[in-house]
Design an enzyme around this catalytic site. Structure first.
Site: not given
Length: 619
Positions: A352-354, A356, A380
């Site tokens: 998720y985000c960083i 990811g 994500f």
């Protein structure tokens, strides 16, 4: 001190009235005056605490407070160049604004002299919930102030829009900071020009001002002299109490993370386990706020053995921790532990985000090493191509990044305060000025809102990691260009070859979906799925099927330009969760007996949500 001064004036006025009329104060008047005096005494005491809180303010790099002088110089030079080459244009803009403002003033003066109500219609004003109070339309003073603010704001915007000779990034930065000035000077941000705050102060006999000052002092004490409005009631939630409550156990811990295995809710589960790597900028429980919208709970209910990494909130002792440590002691270690616990050779992953972004690095590294432990990857709101910096452009130029480097060299970490402030300024009207007005001028308690509570429970970043991320990825775009060096390897997106599913969000202010899409097209995987959810960075992901709130777009052709992908995409009602689960199930193997945490004989270190998630809890 303005509130204190106002209170004293009110008090003096009352005393003067008593002396002038020389009459006995009625019982009701005495009670009102007693309450007012009591509130003034509280203001005196709170003022002392406020001064003490301001004295706690530590030193921070001046470069973090605003853009560097170079940007001002460039903007000034562009303005004067335009003045020299086209003076009539500049003078026309100024004359137009001056003319509007003076005409408005003279019309008001003439109307007052004639005994009329000098009101202007709202038909030509933009809709703005800040000006909902009827007094903005019916009272001459507030009506005048609002129209003058709108005229001034439009003049600033037009002046910036007409600037020529600036590089696109510089133009974007000037526009952003000009917008911040406009938001700062909204009349609703000041007590004397906010009818809501004035009315409430009168109605409550100054009590709202006392509560507001209490809120201000509390926030400044919590942030060591800095002002950052509290967005949610800090006492309304408890992680592991009424949020983050899905049943599970911490089955592994090291200095970087705790690994949580969640208790099964079905008799049978898919053979391949699933690991979620959340961002370490905030806490993982955004995915487990409450059972009704918990993605963690929902995944377990679908029949998966789910593991979630809960990251350590670093202090200054983590100054030398870099991305390689997150990969080695976080990603690779978690994968090895999950394989050992379940007896499986492969796992499915979510970043998720960083997290990811870093999962992409891990996949590229594992490809170079011939490690096939990851079967599929879901991303994500993940950025991997930073060739365009979107709304973060104002903060990703050398003046700010240089200041961040100096700050982390001094402190060892990038304090969560700076991250929270930066994210808040992307939506300053909603996340800074609006809460400040409600908390400090209206004296209202922050709402009991779990999402905003989580938003305020942010974490620090290790100094080395912050610099690697900002310089190498955000500024250097090294991962997408195939030049990012990590752990003895040069990483490239084309080395991400496992099946991938990326979910981006249509109105994401942090990870623009067009940038996310561009990165996915550069990955080497032949099996790619891209889903575009409605809403933003959080609401677009935390979007349970039961709510039937936000829909999503799909298009099997994940290539080319993002605008072409969207034009050909199909809109689907409802959450993307079931569609993604269908994709994941096909890559998760047959069903086996459910796995119970600790059944393999290893020690249970703590119940979920663990201990790391509670460190550095927002005050």
């Amino acid at each position: 001190m303005q509130m204190q001064h106002l209170g004293r004036e009110i008090k003096v006025a009352h005393e003067k009235k008593d002396n002038d009329v020389d009459q006995e104060v009625t019982s009701d008047e005495g009670e009102h005056l007693a309450r007012l005096n009591a509130n003034l005494a509280k203001v005196e005491e709170l003022s002392k605490r406020l001064v003490a809180a301001m004295g706690q303010r530590g030193s921070s790099d001046a470069g973090l407070q605003g853009p560097g002088q170079e940007l001002y110089l460039k903007a000034g030079m562009a303005y004067w160049a335009e003045m020299v080459s086209n003076p009539s244009k500049i003078l026309e803009q100024q004359a137009q604004y001056w003319g509007q403002a003076m005409t408005h003033f003279m019309e008001m003066q003439d109307a007052l002299a004639a005994g009329k109500m000098p009101l202007l219609p709202d038909d030509d004003l933009p809709s703005d919930k800040r000006f909902a109070n009827p007094l903005w339309r019916t009272h001459p003073y507030f009506n005048f102030v609002r129209h003058q603010y709108v005229m001034g704001s439009e003049a600033i915007r037009q002046a910036v829009a007409d600037l020529e000779g600036l590089e696109p990034k510089d133009k974007q930065r000037v526009d952003f900071f000009a917008s911040q000035v406009i938001e700062l000077f909204s009349p609703t941000n000041y007590f004397a020009t906010n009818p809501d705050a004035l009315e409430k102060a009168v109605e409550t006999e100054g009590e709202s001002l006392v509560h507001g000052l209490e809120n201000l002092v509390r926030d400044m004490e919590a942030h060591h002299g800095e002002i950052l409005p509290t967005l949610a009631d800090p006492d309304a939630f408890e992680v592991g109490g009424n949020i983050g409550t899905t049943e599970g156990s911490v089955v592994y811990r090291n200095r970087m993370m705790e690994l949580i295995q969640y208790a099964p809710k079905t008799e049978k589960v898919h053979k391949t386990p699933l690991i979620i790597f959340p961002p370490w900028i905030n806490k993982f429980y955004i995915l487990d706020l409450k059972p009704q919208n918990s993605l963690i709970n929902w995944i377990v209910e679908q029949g998966y053995t789910l593991f979630v990494v809960s990251w350590k909130n670093p202090d200054a002792s983590y100054a030398d921790v870099g991305i390689e440590d997150y990969v080695n002691e976080g990603y690779l270690t978690a994968i090895d532990e999950v394989k050992a616990i379940t007896g499986e050779k492969q796992v499915n992953t979510i970043g998720y985000c960083i997290a990811g972004t870093t999962l992409n690095m891990t996949l590229a590294l594992m490809k170079r090493r011939g490690d096939k432990s990851i079967k599929s990857a879901t991303f994500f709101t993940t950025l991997t191509d930073f060739s365009e910096q979107g709304e973060f452009t104002p903060f990703l130029q050398d003046d700010f990044v240089d200041a961040i480097e100096r700050q982390v060299d001094q402190d060892g970490i990038l304090d969560s305060y700076f991250m929270s402030r930066t994210f808040s300024f992307l939506r300053s009207k909603d996340l800074i000025y609006g809460p400040a007005v409600r908390n400090y001028m209206m004296g209202e308690a922050p709402p009991a809102f779990d999402l905003l509570y989580w938003n305020g429970d942010s974490t620090n970043l290790p100094g080395k990691m912050a610099k690697q991320y900002l310089r190498g990825l955000c500024q250097g775009d090294a991962l997408a260009s195939g030049t990012f060096e990590l752990m003895g390897e040069t990483l490239d997106l084309k080395d991400v070859t496992v099946p991938v599913c990326a979910i981006a969000c249509e109105t994401d202010h942090i990870a623009a979906w067009t940038d996310s899409f561009r990165g996915v097209t550069k990955m080497g995987a032949k099996d790619k799925t891209f889903i575009l959810s409605e809403s933003g960075h959080i609401a677009g992901i935390v979007n349970p099927p039961s709510k039937k709130k936000y829909g999503h777009y799909t298009n099997p052709e994940v290539s080319g330009a993002s605008k072409d992908w969207l034009t050909a995409a199909t809109y689907n009602e409802g959450s993307w969760w079931p569609r993604w689960q269908d994709w994941l199930a096909k890559r998760s193997g047959a069903k086996v007996n459910a796995r119970i945490p600790g059944a393999d004989g290893r020690e249970i270190l703590a119940p979920a949500p663990g201990t790391y998630v509670k460190e550095g809890k927002a005050a």
